[in-house]
Design an enzyme around this catalytic site. Structure first.
Site, PDB file in Angstrom:
ATOM      1  N   SER A 100      -3.058 -11.300 -10.450  1.00 34.51           N
ATOM      2  CA  SER A 100      -1.986 -10.395 -10.053  1.00 34.51           C
ATOM      3  C   SER A 100      -1.903  -9.108 -10.855  1.00 34.51           C
ATOM      4  CB  SER A 100      -0.640 -11.122 -10.090  1.00 34.51           C
ATOM      5  OG  SER A 100      -0.583 -12.077  -9.064  1.00 34.51           O
ATOM      6  N   LYS A 105       7.349  -4.174 -13.519  1.00 35.16           N
ATOM      7  CA  LYS A 105       7.462  -5.135 -12.429  1.00 35.16           C
ATOM      8  C   LYS A 105       8.831  -5.809 -12.492  1.00 35.16           C
ATOM      9  CE  LYS A 105       4.818  -9.124 -10.627  1.00 35.16           C
ATOM     10  NZ  LYS A 105       3.609  -9.946 -10.894  1.00 35.16           N
ATOM     11  N   SER A 119       0.632  -9.980  -6.592  1.00 34.81           N
ATOM     12  CA  SER A 119       2.071  -9.835  -6.838  1.00 34.81           C
ATOM     13  C   SER A 119       2.454  -8.611  -7.653  1.00 34.81           C
ATOM     14  CB  SER A 119       2.628 -11.112  -7.479  1.00 34.81           C
ATOM     15  OG  SER A 119       2.358 -11.191  -8.845  1.00 34.81           O
TER      16      SER A 119
END
Length: 539
Positions: free
Chosen positions: A224, A119, A200
């Site tokens: 998330s 990420k 997210s």
């Protein structure tokens, strides 16, 4: 049973928690350069759905090497990811890193030569950027790898690239825009391209589901990792806060932030978790993990691991918001019983009705995020905003790029609100008490349970960049506020859209949760690859 009404995202920084034009990728290799708009695979590729153990077997007997596997994923990203916009940039040195690993005499471990996506919250001391999806950080240059990147490299993993996310991990706006960032555009769900990838860590979820890497790393403040794993038919592990070091990660809400693996199987997730754990000198919270961390979580996996287990069904609040999720959860509960578990139903969290709407959530999130992001920006290298106030001003001055679809009312509200340390400490104490001793631990102790189960979230909603996505409900809040672990595992489909089942437990119970999730996965075999279905007028 209380059924929560839909409301703005609880993942945004105050409640915390379609395709857009492609944003030009910064100096590193663009994820979508030279593509013709994306193409869904007509037939499975050679390595689709293969797990780490099988890939390592092929490497051991000479049928595969790291360069070939890395090239495969890079080509697949080039071909498929324009449909998804899940990879914000690829590592221009990935093949060179793979070649170096192939030249080593002995494998470093089970991740040797395995391409992994991170990420875009983790610093990497290479030619890639670390931006949380924002153009504001394009000028930042980091001095060292994050703890996560360093551990992956030491284990022999190839860092293939970075994944898109909800900008600033969902903190940009009070409206729910899962998977949107200015740099990366809008990530799509590979199971149905007009559906949200959910929360997210959405880029990691979509990329792993689409077989664009072996596995990926996400972060979670509240949902998330778990929710995008549910929406993308993956296994997601949200560890106990402090089990995985967060040094070199763009900060969010440290009392809740976890780093964890997202993978296609429980075994692969367990392998990654064992690589990530350890004390991190840049993250004081990891000191508490001494004596609780394990380098090999696969040793806890047992296909018969549900036999004799006591599992409670947390119904109050976490059922009732989606009849599709409820139906799939009921089937999962039947499967748990059939596999030998003793199911206590209901086994409600006593404080469930209080947790989602605790006033202290806002206090804690604002206090921690404001101080964390101000300190991070003040110490960043390069021409970047030096404070939250400067970040907000940057976004205003670059509204054509940064605020095209998503307002920054989340950042602005955090900047405006101010809480003192005493008020913060009191709120944090209440959050912990209601989520821990009077919440998860209370129900586990009362019924002598190994874990709780509940649907992770409902089927993913349609993407709506103009008004924001709909968030119907989920089960991540108790573990988020407690800082406790949870594992989401594929449980079923509603009209082709994935839904997961969450196993939740007390602090440091990752071995137990992985054992239960693995046995459930083996008993049900729900996971199937995505079909990249085009939007239609139906569900």
């Amino acid at each position: 049973m209380r059924t929560p009404a839909p409301r703005p995202s609880r993942r945004s920084l105050l409640a915390l928690g379609s395709a857009a034009a492609a944003a030009p990728v910064l100096g590193a290799t663009p994820a979508h350069a030279g593509t013709g708009g994306g193409q869904a695979p007509d037939a499975p590729d050679d390595f689709d759905e293969l797990d780490i153990a099988e890939l390592r077997r092929r490497m051991a007997d000479g049928r595969l090497d790291a360069v070939r596997l890395t090239r495969h994923y890079l080509e697949r990203i080039e071909r498929i990811d324009p449909l998804l916009r899940s990879v914000i940039e690829v590592n221009p040195d990935a093949l060179r890193e793979a070649r170096k690993l192939d030249g080593e005499r002995r494998p470093r471990g089970p991740l040797h030569g395995m391409p992994v996506l991170l990420k875009d919250m983790f610093e990497t001391a290479d030619r890639m950027h670390t931006t949380a999806g924002s153009y504001a950080l394009e000028g930042m240059r980091v001095r060292a790898d994050s703890a996560v990147a360093a551990r992956l490299r030491a284990a022999g993993a190839v860092i293939l690239g970075k994944t898109n996310l909800s900008e600033w991990a969902g903190g940009m706006s009070l409206t729910h825009h899962a998977g949107w960032s200015a740099r990366g555009g809008q990530t799509a769900n590979p199971y149905k391209l007009d559906r949200s990838p959910h929360e997210s860590s959405s880029g990691t979820g979509a990329a792993v589901a689409a077989n664009l890497c072996v596995a990926g790393i996400g972060t979670e403040t509240n949902g998330s990792i778990l929710d995008p794993s549910s929406a993308n038919c993956l296994v997601g592990v949200k560890p106990t806060v402090g089990l995985v070091g967060r040094g070199g990660m763009i900060p969010g809400v440290p009392s809740q932030d976890s780093v964890g693996p997202m993978a296609r199987t429980v075994r692969d997730a367990a392998i990654l978790l064992g690589t990530l754990v350890g004390v991190d000198p840049r993250d004081p919270a990891t000191e508490a993990s001494r004596g609780h961390q394990h380098r090999d979580y696969t040793r806890f996996l047992d296909p018969g691991g549900l036999r004799g287990a006591r599992i409670g069904v947390a119904r109050d609040v976490y059922f009732g918001y989606s009849h599709h999720a409820d139906e799939i959860a009921e089937q999962a509960i039947a499967a748990l019983r059939a596999a030998g578990a003793t199911v206590v139903d209901p086994a409600d969290i006593p404080t469930a009705g209080q947790l989602d709407d605790l006033p202290g959530q806002v206090v804690v999130q604002v206090y921690e995020f404001k101080r964390g992001i101000n300190a991070y920006l003040a110490g960043a290298a390069g021409d970047v905003p030096r404070s939250l106030a400067e970040l907000i001003e940057f976004n205003r001055e670059n509204a054509d790029r940064e605020l095209r679809y998503v307002r920054q009312d989340g950042l602005e509200t955090v900047h405006r609100l101010e809480y003192g340390e005493a008020e913060y400490r009191e709120a944090l104490g209440v959050n912990h008490r209601l989520a821990r001793a009077e919440g998860i631990d209370a129900v586990l102790r009362r019924h002598r349970l190994d874990a709780l189960v509940m649907p992770t979230s409902g089927p993913p909603a349609k993407i709506d960049l103009i008004r924001g996505d709909t968030y119907g409900g989920g089960s991540s809040t108790p573990a988020a506020l407690a800082g406790y672990p949870a594992v989401s595992v594929p449980a079923g489909f509603a009209f082709g859209l994935p839904v997961g089942l969450t196993f939740m437990g007390t602090a440091w119970s990752e071995p137990t949760l992985l054992r239960l999730a693995y046995a459930y996965e083996r008993a049900t075999a729900v996971r199937r690859p995505p079909e990249y279905r085009a939007p239609d007028v139906g569900l």
